[in-house]
Each structure stands twice: as C-alpha cells, then as structure tokens.
Design an enzyme around this catalytic site. Structure first.
Site, mmCIF file in Angstrom:
data_model
loop_
_atom_site.group_PDB
_atom_site.id
_atom_site.type_symbol
_atom_site.label_atom_id
_atom_site.label_comp_id
_atom_site.label_asym_id
_atom_site.label_seq_id
_atom_site.Cartn_x
_atom_site.Cartn_y
_atom_site.Cartn_z
ATOM 1 N N HIS A 155 -0.092 -44.278 11.796
ATOM 2 C CA HIS A 155 -0.519 -43.792 13.004
ATOM 3 C C HIS A 155 -2.213 -42.746 13.207
ATOM 4 O O HIS A 155 -2.904 -43.019 13.304
ATOM 5 C CB HIS A 155 0.323 -43.062 14.341
ATOM 6 C CG HIS A 155 1.419 -42.129 13.770
ATOM 7 N ND1 HIS A 155 1.211 -41.109 14.097
ATOM 8 C CD2 HIS A 155 1.209 -41.214 12.688
ATOM 9 C CE1 HIS A 155 1.347 -39.708 14.325
ATOM 10 N NE2 HIS A 155 2.540 -40.430 12.770
ATOM 11 N N ARG A 156 -1.495 -41.755 12.360
ATOM 12 C CA ARG A 156 -2.926 -41.152 12.198
ATOM 13 C C ARG A 156 -4.166 -41.222 11.050
ATOM 14 O O ARG A 156 -4.721 -41.403 11.977
ATOM 15 C CB ARG A 156 -2.844 -40.005 11.186
ATOM 16 C CG ARG A 156 -1.065 -38.998 12.403
ATOM 17 C CD ARG A 156 -1.583 -37.345 12.658
ATOM 18 N NE ARG A 156 -0.008 -36.701 13.251
ATOM 19 C CZ ARG A 156 -0.261 -36.841 14.236
ATOM 20 N NH1 ARG A 156 -1.679 -37.296 14.968
ATOM 21 N NH2 ARG A 156 0.837 -36.018 15.112
ATOM 22 N N ASN A 191 11.080 -44.510 11.627
ATOM 23 C CA ASN A 191 9.807 -43.895 10.610
ATOM 24 C C ASN A 191 9.128 -42.388 10.977
ATOM 25 O O ASN A 191 9.029 -41.541 10.321
ATOM 26 C CB ASN A 191 8.824 -43.937 10.270
ATOM 27 C CG ASN A 191 8.308 -44.410 8.730
ATOM 28 O OD1 ASN A 191 8.731 -43.384 7.804
ATOM 29 N ND2 ASN A 191 6.568 -44.334 8.440
ATOM 30 N N LYS A 200 3.617 -45.022 17.709
ATOM 31 C CA LYS A 200 4.817 -43.599 16.728
ATOM 32 C C LYS A 200 4.246 -42.558 17.913
ATOM 33 O O LYS A 200 5.185 -41.512 18.413
ATOM 34 C CB LYS A 200 3.864 -42.996 15.312
ATOM 35 C CG LYS A 200 5.262 -42.408 14.326
ATOM 36 C CD LYS A 200 4.578 -42.181 13.862
ATOM 37 C CE LYS A 200 5.566 -41.047 12.563
ATOM 38 N NZ LYS A 200 7.096 -40.980 12.467
ATOM 39 N N GLU A 232 4.371 -40.198 6.127
ATOM 40 C CA GLU A 232 4.228 -41.744 6.658
ATOM 41 C C GLU A 232 4.097 -42.278 5.648
ATOM 42 O O GLU A 232 4.907 -43.260 5.350
ATOM 43 C CB GLU A 232 3.777 -42.359 8.332
ATOM 44 C CG GLU A 232 4.321 -41.874 9.531
ATOM 45 C CD GLU A 232 4.506 -40.296 9.270
ATOM 46 O OE1 GLU A 232 4.754 -39.631 10.607
ATOM 47 O OE2 GLU A 232 3.442 -39.370 9.023
ATOM 48 N N ASP A 275 -1.162 -32.569 9.620
ATOM 49 C CA ASP A 275 -1.447 -33.189 10.658
ATOM 50 C C ASP A 275 -3.311 -33.107 10.934
ATOM 51 O O ASP A 275 -3.641 -34.361 10.822
ATOM 52 C CB ASP A 275 -0.863 -33.370 11.447
ATOM 53 C CG ASP A 275 0.592 -33.354 11.346
ATOM 54 O OD1 ASP A 275 0.899 -33.702 10.024
ATOM 55 O OD2 ASP A 275 1.561 -33.495 11.908
ATOM 56 N N ASP A 294 8.746 -42.031 17.564
ATOM 57 C CA ASP A 294 9.700 -41.576 17.612
ATOM 58 C C ASP A 294 10.844 -40.796 18.587
ATOM 59 O O ASP A 294 11.808 -41.049 17.714
ATOM 60 C CB ASP A 294 8.893 -40.374 16.835
ATOM 61 C CG ASP A 294 8.334 -40.733 15.446
ATOM 62 O OD1 ASP A 294 8.005 -41.849 14.773
ATOM 63 O OD2 ASP A 294 7.585 -39.702 14.778
#
Length: 671
Positions: free
Chosen positions: A398-399, A95, A430, A354, A326, A52
């Site tokens: 990623h999460r 993204n 990311k 995402e 998040d 990012d």
C-alpha cells in the site's frame, strides 16, 4: 476503491482542500486486540476499515469475542477476559504484521497456560517476513511453537499446555522490527502473576511505535515502566480492564502523503489534514519536521495540520529516519523535487516489511528516470529533471502505491509533464481504501491533461453499455449525454412545455438539478433512473436534442464531467462537438435490424410487449432525425475509429477499445 489492474494519474498541477484521515492502522489493531483480551465491553470509535483490521476482526471473532457494529457509530467489542473460549483455531492473517506478531505472542502464552492448538498463516509474502526473533523469545519462555514451513517464518502452530519460565528477564532483539517487542508487551500481561521484565537485545528501532503500545496499555490498565528503551517491566497482577471507550486517531503515516501534497502542490492555498496533530501519540506525526526541513510551511493544532509550499525546489535532506520508518518512504519521492541528493538512513526495517521496500523504492524510482543508490539500511535519491512515463509496480504494498502518486506532480518540476501509472491500485485497501478518491478531491490538473474517450453512435447501438465497461476498466468517470437530453425532455414535458419550443426547453435545460451517483440519476430529490429508460422518454430526448439552444445550455454541464482521473463520454456528438480534442474517439454502429432485436430482448425481459418491426421503424426514424438536424447532426468525427459491433459481444468491443487506448498511452507495461 479502484479495483482495477491499473490507474493512470494525469499530470497534477496544484492542491488545496481538506482531507479527513482514516484511523491509524497501528492503533486500530492494537486497540482491537486489547479490547478482545479485556473483561467487559469496549466501544471503539473511528476504527480503520481496511484489510489489516478485517483479518484482526475475523481472528477475534473466531477466538470467541463478540463484535457488534452499532449503526453509524462505534464498534462494540466484548472481550474474552484472557480466558480462551475456542482452544483450537486456524487463523488467516493476510499480510498484516500488526495482527500476526501480537496474536502469535498472545495465543502462544494462552495455549501454554490453558491448553490449545492454533495455526496462524497469511499470504505468501507474510510467509517471507521473519518472525524468528519473536518465536525464539517465546520458546525461551517455554512456549511450544512449530514453524510449518521455513524455520523462523510463518505459518506457525502454537500448542500447549507447557510450563512457562517467567522468573528471568525475557530477551528479544530490537534491531529488526519493533513489532516483536510490541507483541510481547501486549501478551505478557496475560501471565503476569509476578513482575515480568523484558530486555531488548541491540538498539531498539522504531521507538515511536513502541511508545504507541505503552500508551494504549496504560489506557487498558497496564502501566509498564520503561528503562531507556532497553528494559521494560510489567507489574505483577496485571489484568486488562476496558476503558469503556477508545477513539482511534487518524493515521499519521497516511498523513505523510498529504503533507507532501501540500509541500509540493499547495501553491495558493493549504492542504488541511484532519485527524492528527500536535496531540498525536504516533511517532510518524514527526514527518512534519522532515517536511519543514525540506521547505514546507506547516501550521498545526491538536488534531489538524495545514501544509502549503514554501521552498521550491524542495531542500535536500540527510536524515536518520529511525523515528519515522513508514512515513519516511514518502521522502524518497519528495526527493525527486529537491535541490540536491537526499539520503535516508537507518531504514533497515524497510527490508522486512510488506516487501523489501528499499529495493522496491529504488527500482520504481529508476523507472521514472531517477538516479538512486541503496545500501543495507540507507537510500539516496537524486532530483529528477528528465522524467519518464512509468508503470509503477506496487508489490502488493500500500505504501509504495501511495508514495508514487506524488510523482504525478512532475509537471511542476519540468515542462514535459508525464502521467504516472499505478499498477494494482487496490493494494491501498490495507490501510487507506479510498486513498486515490481522497487524493483526487484535493488536487487539480489542467483540463487538457485529463484524458477523454468518446463513444458516439446511433440510438441502441450499445454505446452506453460500452462506455460503462470501458470506464470501469480504467477507473474513469462516465458521461451519459443521452441521460441529460432525456432528463431535459422529461422535465420539460412534466412542466407542460411544448418540446418544439426551443427557448423554453433550453431554459429548463440550463436549470436542471441533475445528479449522478452509484448508477442512479436524481432530478432534485427524485430518482428518475427508471423513467429515463422508458421508450417515450427516449423519443422526447431525440426531439429536444435537435434544438441548438438546448445543446448550448447543456454543453457546459457536459464539459464539467471532465474530472480526474479521466472520462468516457457517450452520445451523438461527444467526439465531433463537445470533446473535439479527445485522445480516442470511437464511432459505434450496428445495423438497424440488430439494434431492433437487442431492444426487443430488453423490453421482453422487462415484461413489456413490442414489435421488432415497429422498433426498427422507430430507430430508423430517429436515425434520420439525428442525422438531419442542424445542431450537431449525428456523424462520426473525422478522426474517430469506426466500430461495428453487430457481430460482437460487449466484452469483445470493450477489449478492442482498450487496445486502441493502450496504443495512445506512453507506458511500456500496459496491464
């Protein structure tokens, strides 16, 4: 970073140690944009190195900002001072919502006032993430914006000049994504000759992220008044001024995974997390409160946290997660270890991230065997007592990848522990490229749970090369046992020790200060990689390996290579003697003629002369010596899979070994 199709996590049993967090993504990209729009230079310390931030840096460079990475220090950003240097550009933003949304607002306003033509695009998923509310607000101001695909979604074209209408409040919805408001807050100071007001339509979600924006605006000289999160006023005459230096604090969202690791696996010692703490400006640091409510024991300082297990099983929650959107994803996996169902509410923003994170989390949790219920803005997860081995699809998110690593602790909940497969683990780039390496530094597993593949065979059969490529595909460590014996022989020879003196050579072996890193081997401070490849060194290795005391001295060193996430070991007796319980054993062979030809080609390519006949004779002599020695003679383990690679390429041998390995894994989706 593991750039492989999948990464298998063995069952994890405990955690302890220190984690240094990467810089916050939210702060990093905001700081980069503010520095890029300011006059003068800004030194940015501890910037996140991720996908990012990479797209934001590339965009700023294209727009005329000067970027200089000081050696081992901060990034120096020379801003454009709100004056367009490049009035026409195409920007690819991957993204990264933290790049797409604010750049859209800033460039739309600059194009309107100074003229310009900009095209902003991203990966396919970015083109599915709504931006219509921000576009509508900018169009109401007078900006010219065209959606080049579906209306209300990127890619976008921003053009100008056009007249702006700034005498009335700018209205923007706040109930879909706080990034739309953040984008306007970051961009409108560029045109604030007079006071500008922003009105939020609906309830503002993710207020902590807007708080970060306001704090950073103040650092760059813009004090925005906040009227109950519904009206924001940008003062007349606003102008970005560099503060000179900015330090990016650690990422609080990333901290959530290690807070969870401590809450689940911190049995005898805490997990210490450095980079965030009580002084953090990030709202996600309040994830600690949720973890404490689930039973975690937490100590906190200005810039650190220490977490260990308290209640077990964890305590179920029913939580409004608007303040930690998040980090709340981590709670969904922690819920599997709770004493009842956990409900996460007010998470509608998950749907436009995402991926559709509510749907994604529900789907992958069910793969593990969990009972999950979902609604438009909520998720309920029931604790899990019968786990299934699962290959977790990560949706290029990623999460999702980082959250589901916590499922590998299932052996602390049930007797029948299961490994967890994370597909496309490189998506963590990311925000946290080294996430899995960092995780493996602070968690532990039972030795028998760490998988081992052994590849044994005679000299020059190609076992070292095969071990390297198989390990690369799986993300495993490599043990080149031959290097240990070559290093022993070389070290003893340099000390003038008779290589037939078993006791003296064994003493050298037990004191080897040998290190393997990035494909190089060092003995003490000396790089001996090339010396170990010499033919003479190989002959010394064969000689010293015949001594039982030498093999005993090196045995523990070899066993210590068995580390997370797994090991591929090559040698003469890896499967038969050192790792007799290895999950897969391969005995690699090739004819003496084939091996001599291969070795001849290697030597010729290095400019060394050699005779094929002489090489074959040496190989046959070494085979006889290795097969006839009393200590661990060269022979296939009883359960080894034979592989004659005389007529195979290395790729064919690799694929065959990986296919054998897949047969032994419990996952339905192998790759």
């Amino acid at each position: 970073m593991y750039k492989i199709p999948f990464l298998d996590l063995p069952p994890l049993r405990s955690a302890a140690g220190t984690v240094r967090l990467p810089g916050s993504k939210s702060i990093s990209n905001r700081v980069l944009l503010l520095a890029g729009l300011s006059e003068g230079q800004t030194l940015v310390h501890d910037l996140l190195d991720s996908d990012d931030t990479a797209v934001m840096l590339a965009a700023l460079k294209t727009l005329g900002c000067e970027l200089e990475q000081t050696p081992g220090g901060p990034l120096r950003v020379t801003g454009i001072g709100a004056s367009l240097q490049q009035p026409k550009a195409k920007l690819f933003l991957g993204n990264a919502g933290t790049a797409m949304r604010p750049l859209t607002a800033a460039l739309a306003l600059l194009a309107a006032t100074q003229g310009g033509d900009f095209e902003l695009s991203g990966v396919p998923r970015m083109h599915e993430r709504p931006i219509g509310d921000l576009v509508d607000a900018l169009r109401e101001l007078g900006c010219k914006i065209d959606c080049l695909g579906q209306e209300g979604y990127p890619p976008l074209r921003l053009s100008g000049p056009s007249a702006l209408k700034l005498n009335e409040p700018v209205r923007v919805r706040g109930d879909v994504s706080s990034q739309f408001l953040t984008a306007l807050l970051l961009a409108l100071p560029l045109v604030a000759r007079d006071e500008i007001q922003i009105e939020v339509v609906g309830e503002l979600i993710s207020k902590p992220y807007v708080h970060i924006t306001l704090e950073l605006l103040a650092r760059f000289g813009i004090t925005v008044s906040n009227d109950n999160w519904q009206r924001f006023t940008i003062p007349a005459g606003s102008r970005y001024r560099s503060p000179g230096e900015v330090h990016v604090e650690g990422d609080a969202s990333s901290a959530s995974y290690f807070v969870a690791v401590g809450a689940i696996g911190g049995l005898d010692a805490p997990v210490r997390i450095e980079g965030v703490g009580s002084a953090s400006v990030q709202g996600d640091v309040r994830f600690v409160e949720a973890a404490q409510a689930m039973g975690a024991q937490v100590q906190m300082g200005p810039n650190w946290l220490e977490v260990r297990r308290g209640a077990w099983p964890l305590k179920a929650l029913d939580l409004d997660c608007n303040h930690i959107p998040d980090a709340a994803m981590t709670l969904a996996v922690m819920a599997l270890y709770a004493d009842g169902p956990t409900t996460l509410r007010n998470i509608a923003s998950w749907r436009v991230k995402e991926t559709d994170r509510i749907a994604a989390m529900a789907c992958e949790l069910r793969k593990l065997g969990a009972q999950v219920e979902e609604g438009p803005d909520w998720l309920r997860v029931h604790p899990l007592d019968r786990w299934q081995a699962a290959a977790i699809h990560t949706y290029d998110d990623h999460r999702v990848a980082m959250c589901f690593s916590l499922a590998a602790f299932n052996g602390l909940r049930v007797d029948a522990a299961m490994p967890v497969r994370i597909l496309e683990p490189h998506c963590v780039a990311k925000t946290f490229p080294d996430y899995f390496e960092t995780l493996f530094d602070v968690v532990s597993a039972r030795v028998d749970d760490i998988p081992v593949i052994t590849i044994d065979g005679p000299t020059a059969s190609g076992k070292g090369t095969l071990a390297d490529v198989v390990a690369h595909e799986l993300g495993y460590w490599v043990l080149d046992s031959g290097a240990l014996y070559r290093a022993t022989g070389l070290a003893a020879h340099r000390l003038g020790i008779d290589l037939d003196d078993a006791a003296a050579v064994a003493q050298v072996a037990s004191g080897l200060d040998l290190h393997f890193a990035k494909g190089r081997i060092t003995l003490g401070a000396e790089d001996i990689t090339d010396a170990l490849r010499e033919e003479a060194t190989g002959l010394m290795a064969s000689q010293v390996a015949a001594h039982a005391p030498v093999r005993a001295a090196l045995n523990q060193l070899q066993l210590d290579f068995r580390r997370l996430p797994g090991l591929v070991a090559d040698g003469r007796d890896m499967g038969s003697a050192v790792f007799p319980g290895a999950a897969l054993k391969v005995f690699l062979t090739a004819s003496a003629a084939t091996r001599a030809e291969r070795r001849h080609k290697q030597l010729i390519s290095k400019g060394k002369s050699a005779s094929i006949a002489g090489l074959r004779a040496d190989l046959e002599a070494r085979d006889a010596r290795d097969q006839g020695r009393s200590a661990s003679p060269l022979k296939a383990a009883a359960d080894a899979r034979p592989l004659d690679n005389s007529a195979q390429t290395i790729e064919e041998s690799r694929d065959l070994v990986l296919a054998w390995w897949a047969e032994r894994r419990p996952f339905q989706t192998q790759r």
